[in-house]
Design an enzyme around this catalytic site. Sequence first.
Site, PDB file in Angstrom:
ATOM      1  N   THR A  82      -5.297   2.426  -7.558  1.00 56.25           N
ATOM      2  CA  THR A  82      -6.588   2.297  -6.892  1.00 56.25           C
ATOM      3  C   THR A  82      -7.445   3.488  -7.287  1.00 56.25           C
ATOM      4  O   THR A  82      -7.111   4.631  -6.970  1.00 56.25           O
ATOM      5  CB  THR A  82      -6.409   2.225  -5.372  1.00 56.25           C
ATOM      6  OG1 THR A  82      -5.769   0.993  -5.045  1.00 56.25           O
ATOM      7  CG2 THR A  82      -7.755   2.275  -4.661  1.00 56.25           C
ATOM      8  N   SER A 112       0.812  -1.209   0.000  1.00 55.88           N
ATOM      9  CA  SER A 112       0.000   0.000   0.000  1.00 55.88           C
ATOM     10  C   SER A 112       0.849   1.264   0.000  1.00 55.88           C
ATOM     11  O   SER A 112       1.904   1.330   0.646  1.00 55.88           O
ATOM     12  CB  SER A 112      -0.902   0.013   1.243  1.00 55.88           C
ATOM     13  OG  SER A 112      -1.579   1.247   1.376  1.00 55.88           O
ATOM     14  N   LYS A 123      -7.273  -1.041 -10.120  1.00 56.11           N
ATOM     15  CA  LYS A 123      -7.987  -1.699  -9.019  1.00 56.11           C
ATOM     16  C   LYS A 123      -9.208  -0.864  -8.620  1.00 56.11           C
ATOM     17  O   LYS A 123      -9.106   0.345  -8.439  1.00 56.11           O
ATOM     18  CB  LYS A 123      -7.057  -1.869  -7.822  1.00 56.11           C
ATOM     19  CG  LYS A 123      -7.692  -2.500  -6.596  1.00 56.11           C
ATOM     20  CD  LYS A 123      -6.645  -2.651  -5.499  1.00 56.11           C
ATOM     21  CE  LYS A 123      -7.228  -3.262  -4.234  1.00 56.11           C
ATOM     22  NZ  LYS A 123      -8.137  -2.331  -3.538  1.00 56.11           N
ATOM     23  N   HIS A 138     -13.181  -2.385  -2.536  1.00 56.20           N
ATOM     24  CA  HIS A 138     -12.379  -1.742  -1.498  1.00 56.20           C
ATOM     25  C   HIS A 138     -12.754  -2.260  -0.100  1.00 56.20           C
ATOM     26  O   HIS A 138     -12.800  -1.491   0.865  1.00 56.20           O
ATOM     27  CB  HIS A 138     -12.542  -0.223  -1.561  1.00 56.20           C
ATOM     28  CG  HIS A 138     -11.326   0.533  -1.106  1.00 56.20           C
ATOM     29  ND1 HIS A 138     -10.515   1.226  -1.966  1.00 56.20           N
ATOM     30  CD2 HIS A 138     -10.778   0.704   0.129  1.00 56.20           C
ATOM     31  CE1 HIS A 138      -9.535   1.800  -1.293  1.00 56.20           C
ATOM     32  NE2 HIS A 138      -9.660   1.492  -0.011  1.00 56.20           N
ATOM     33  N   TYR A 163      -2.182   5.634  -4.761  1.00 57.00           N
ATOM     34  CA  TYR A 163      -3.332   6.538  -4.654  1.00 57.00           C
ATOM     35  C   TYR A 163      -2.961   7.895  -5.250  1.00 57.00           C
ATOM     36  O   TYR A 163      -1.793   8.287  -5.266  1.00 57.00           O
ATOM     37  CB  TYR A 163      -3.687   6.807  -3.185  1.00 57.00           C
ATOM     38  CG  TYR A 163      -4.342   5.694  -2.427  1.00 57.00           C
ATOM     39  CD1 TYR A 163      -5.547   5.152  -2.856  1.00 57.00           C
ATOM     40  CD2 TYR A 163      -3.784   5.217  -1.249  1.00 57.00           C
ATOM     41  CE1 TYR A 163      -6.172   4.149  -2.129  1.00 57.00           C
ATOM     42  CE2 TYR A 163      -4.401   4.211  -0.519  1.00 57.00           C
ATOM     43  CZ  TYR A 163      -5.597   3.688  -0.966  1.00 57.00           C
ATOM     44  OH  TYR A 163      -6.213   2.702  -0.240  1.00 57.00           O
TER      45      TYR A 163
END
Length: 380
Positions: A177, A128, A241, A265, A151
């Site tokens: 994402t 992440s 994603k 999510h 992100y």
Amino acid sequence: MTGQTQRRRAPGEVPRPADPTAPPPFLDLDDLEERARGLLDPAVFDYYAGGAGTETSLAEAPVAWRTWRLRPRVLRGVTATTATTLLGTEVATPVGVAPWAYQSMAHPDGELATARGAAAAGALLCVSTSATHTVEEVAAATGSPAWFQLYAQHSPAHTDDLARRAGDAGYRALVLTVDLPVLGRRHRDLRNDFALPAGLRMANHPAPDDRPPLAANESPGWVLADVGRFAEVSGLPVVVKGVLRGDDAVACVQAGASAVWVSAHGGRQVDLVVPSAHALPEVVDAVRGETAPDGSDVEVYADGGVRTGSDALVALALGARAVFLGRPTAWGLTCGGADGVAGVLTGLTGELAHTMTLCGVASPAEVTPDLVTRYGWTSR
């Protein structure tokens, strides 16, 4: 026995261990979650366990996989293996680790322990952006293939720099994402006034003193053109994603994605969203015949409520190349560090191999759509 009457177990009853506090001799994710609950600060547990709104989507995700039923093949004489490839990279299992944030809240070694656990299981790791160790630190800790999840955050320049660093650090893909234009309304976190515990940091975010002024700190939302642009910036294949629609999946591929990841999510963004188990067939069907930038077939992955080997096999039969686990690896990390993560991954992979053998399927490559049929809603 003398003076005692031995109780006869009911059909199907699992014998209790001599030590009732010991973990069960099989992968029991409900038990693991309860043990993790007892070890975590309540606000931290709620952060990991909670969802958006009424948490309807959170609750429905595992149930949705059970709306399909397997159709075993017989007299095949097979013993299944689980090895496969993901974007051309060989892995021992199609069960990987989904990206999840702030792992040092669960264990002091955080993402480093998760990386070691994934490597021990031969599983692919997705790291992440909101990690408590840097892109480079996690890459150095794992002997397993890894992808980096990105992100839109802070400034476009900082986000681009993270993408470049992922390529330089040896990650095999960049996972964009795209279902988080704004943060979901997570009532547990609002009630708890959740904040990262003192002493922990978001290692891939700029230090507070280095962040631009608030007006410059607001990143515009990504658009389709960013898919190909991030492939160029990072030098990596891009996985998108957060896709739940077939038309979106096709648009992502045509914009330069090598793969799409069906995900809600973890039920943490939009409540009442369609479960991955129901969105997956539409997405797979939509990208069939499309090609990735390297000319290969487009791969599709899924997460969301996968809790058993049977769930994973259903996902493969619906067209997923792999499934990814979030919360189960959080509970494994909390309870056992790297060994706990490895235990979850190897346990579910073992269940998958066992179910494949029972269904007469020798490898993930042999799993076809006719192995499942739609059933109906179930209470479990």
